[in-house]
Design an enzyme around this catalytic site. Structure first.
Site, PDB file in Angstrom:
ATOM      1  N   TYR A  77     -20.292  82.428  17.521  1.00 30.22           N
ATOM      2  CA  TYR A  77     -19.790  83.810  17.559  1.00 30.22           C
ATOM      3  C   TYR A  77     -20.649  84.739  16.704  1.00 30.22           C
ATOM      4  CZ  TYR A  77     -15.892  82.848  20.590  1.00 30.22           C
ATOM      5  OH  TYR A  77     -15.149  82.525  21.706  1.00 30.22           O
ATOM      6  N   GLN A 110     -11.731  93.900  28.665  1.00 29.84           N
ATOM      7  CA  GLN A 110     -11.649  92.483  28.297  1.00 29.84           C
ATOM      8  C   GLN A 110     -12.783  92.141  27.342  1.00 29.84           C
ATOM      9  OE1 GLN A 110     -10.733  89.945  32.033  1.00 29.84           O
ATOM     10  NE2 GLN A 110     -11.439  91.900  32.831  1.00 29.84           N
ATOM     11  N   HIS A 130      -8.936  91.101  24.813  1.00 32.98           N
ATOM     12  CA  HIS A 130      -9.370  89.795  24.296  1.00 32.98           C
ATOM     13  C   HIS A 130      -9.964  89.885  22.899  1.00 32.98           C
ATOM     14  CE1 HIS A 130      -9.535  88.285  28.730  1.00 32.98           C
ATOM     15  NE2 HIS A 130      -8.323  88.260  28.228  1.00 32.98           N
ATOM     16  N   CYS A 141      -3.878  82.865   6.687  1.00 29.69           N
ATOM     17  CA  CYS A 141      -2.906  83.920   6.349  1.00 29.69           C
ATOM     18  C   CYS A 141      -3.019  85.119   7.273  1.00 29.69           C
ATOM     19  CB  CYS A 141      -3.057  84.350   4.896  1.00 29.69           C
ATOM     20  SG  CYS A 141      -4.534  85.347   4.570  1.00 29.69           S
ATOM     21  N   GLN A 236     -21.233  92.478  42.939  1.00 28.52           N
ATOM     22  CA  GLN A 236     -20.798  91.306  43.706  1.00 28.52           C
ATOM     23  C   GLN A 236     -19.609  91.708  44.560  1.00 28.52           C
ATOM     24  OE1 GLN A 236     -22.696  88.768  42.538  1.00 28.52           O
ATOM     25  NE2 GLN A 236     -22.121  87.490  44.272  1.00 28.52           N
TER      26      GLN A 236
END
Ligand code: BJW
Length: 267
Positions: A77, A110, A130, A141, A236
Site C-alpha cells: 500500500y 470507489q 472504499h 484502537c 470497454q
C-alpha cells in the site's frame, strides 16, 4: 483495422439525443479505477496491467492477509500511495471538478486515490466508498494516523518488498493499517448511506470507469429512480451491471471534458 478515434472526441448521436435540451439538477458522478487510468494509476481488472492480474487480492486486500503478514501488505500500500502521489489529475478529473462547482453534483468514488480532490473537488464533497490510501488508522484502537511521511519499502533481492507499519502513537499497542476497505469488510455506513441517498435522488447518474463487479458498490446503479438517466463512460462496452440508458465507449480523460460541458451548459 479498428477505426482511429477522432482527434476531438464527439458525443455519439444516441447520447446526444438522450441529453439534448435537458437540464439536470441532481447529477451524481460514480467513478471507478478507470477514472484514474489516464493518470497512470493501474486499474484492478483491465487486461495485463490490472493489479489483480499481477497480485493476489487474497494475499494483500483482506483482513486475513493483514493478520498474516502486515509488513508485506503495508509495503504494497505504501508503494501504491507513492504512485498516486507522483501522479496528477487529468482533464477528466478537472472536468468533474468544474461540474461540481457549477452544479453541486455528488461525487461517489470507489477509488482510494485523491485525484478528484487534487483536481478541485473539496475533500468533504467526495464520498470514498472504499476508503483512502491517505487515511491510515490504528489497527487496534482505530485512531487516525493521517500525514505519515511516505516510506520506502525494504528490498531484498528475490523477495517481496517489506515495510514495518508505524506504531500507533495513541495506544502504543496497535500499528497503522491502510484506511481502505478490504474484501469481507463493511463499507463505512455513513458514507454508504450518503451515496445511496444521492443516487436514489439523482436525475442523472454518470458511471465512469468501473467494471461493476464489486458489491455493494456496483449495486448503487440499481438505486437510481426510474425517471433518472444513467450514462456510462467506459472504453470497454457494457462493463457495468445495471440499467444504462446511454453509453460512450471513450476514456475518462477524452470523454469527460465534453460530457461534463454538455451537462453543465446544456447542448
Ligand atoms: C477505463 C479506462 C479509461 C479502463 N477511462 N474507463 C458475490 C456476490 C456479491 C458480493 C460478493 C460475492 N462474493 C463476495 C462478495 C463480496 C465482495 C465482492 O463484491 N466480491 C466480488 C469480487 C464478487 N465485496 C466485499 O467484500 C465488500 N464488502 C462486503 O461485501 O461486506 C459485507 C459485510 C457486511 C457487514 C459486515 C462485514 C462485511 C468490500 C469490497 C471492497 C473492495 N475493495 C477493493 C480494494 C480497495 C483497496 C485497494 O485499493 O487495494 O476496491 S477491490 C477493488 O475493486 C477496489 C475497487 O474499488 C473495486 C472496484 O473496481 P473498479 O473500480 O470497478 O475497477 P476495475 O479494475 O474492476 O474496472 C476498471 C474499469 O475501468 C473497466 O471497466 C475498464 O474498462 C475501465 N477503464 N481504462 C475509463 N481510461
Amino acid at each position: 483495422m479498428p477505426a482511429v478515434p477522432p482527434f476531438t472526441p464527439q458525443l455519439p448521436e444516441a447520447l446526444q439525443a438522450l441529453l439534448a435540451g435537458r437540464r439536470f439538477q441532481r447529477i451524481v458522478v460514480f467513478s471507478g479505477a478507470g477514472m484514474s487510468a489516464d493518470s497512470g494509476i493501474a486499474t484492478f481488472r483491465s487486461g495485463e496491467r490490472g493489479l489483480w492480474t499481477a497480485f493476489d487480492p487474497q494475499q494483500l486486500a483482506t483482513p486475513e492477509a493483514w493478520q498474516r503478514d502486515r509488513e508485506l501488505v503495508w509495503a504494497w500500500y505504501e508503494w501504491r500511495r507513492g504512485q498516486v502521489m507522483a501522479a496528477a489529475p487529468h482533464a477528466g478529473h478537472r472536468a468533474v471538478a468544474a461540474l461540481w462547482h457549477a452544479t453541486g453534483a455528488s461525487i461517489v468514488t470507489q477509488n482510494v486515490d485523491d485525484l478528484h480532490e487534487r483536481a478541485g473537488v473539496p475533500e468533504t464533497a467526495v464520498l470514498h466508498l472504499h476508503g483512502s490510501l491517505f487515511a491510515p488508522r490504528c489497527d487496534r484502537c482505530g485512531a487516525a494516523q493521517r500525514g505519515l511521511p511516505p516510506a520506502v519499502p525494504v528490498l531484498v533481492e528475490g523477495q517481496p518488498p517489506r515495510l514495518a507499519p508505524p506504531l500507533c502513537p495513541v495506544c502504543r499497542r496497535g500499528c497503522a493499517r491502510p484506511g481502505v476497505v478490504w474484501f469481507g469488510e463493511a463499507l463505512d455506513p455513513l458514507v454508504w448511506e450518503a451515496a445511496r441517498r444521492a443516487v436514489g435522488d439523482c436525475d442523472l447518474l454518470l458511471v465512469v470507469g468501473t467494471s461493476g463487479v464489486v458489491y455493494p458498490a456496483a449495486g448503487l446503479i440499481g438505486c437510481v429512480p426510474a425517471e433518472a438517466v444513467v450514462v456510462e463512460l467506459n472504453p470497454q462496452p457494457g462493463a457495468s451491471a445495471g440499467r444504462i440508458d446511454g453509453r460512450w465507449e471513450e476514456t475518462a480523460a477524452r470523454g469527460l471534458p465534453l460530457l461534463c460541458a454538455v451537462l453543465r451548459d446544456g447542448s
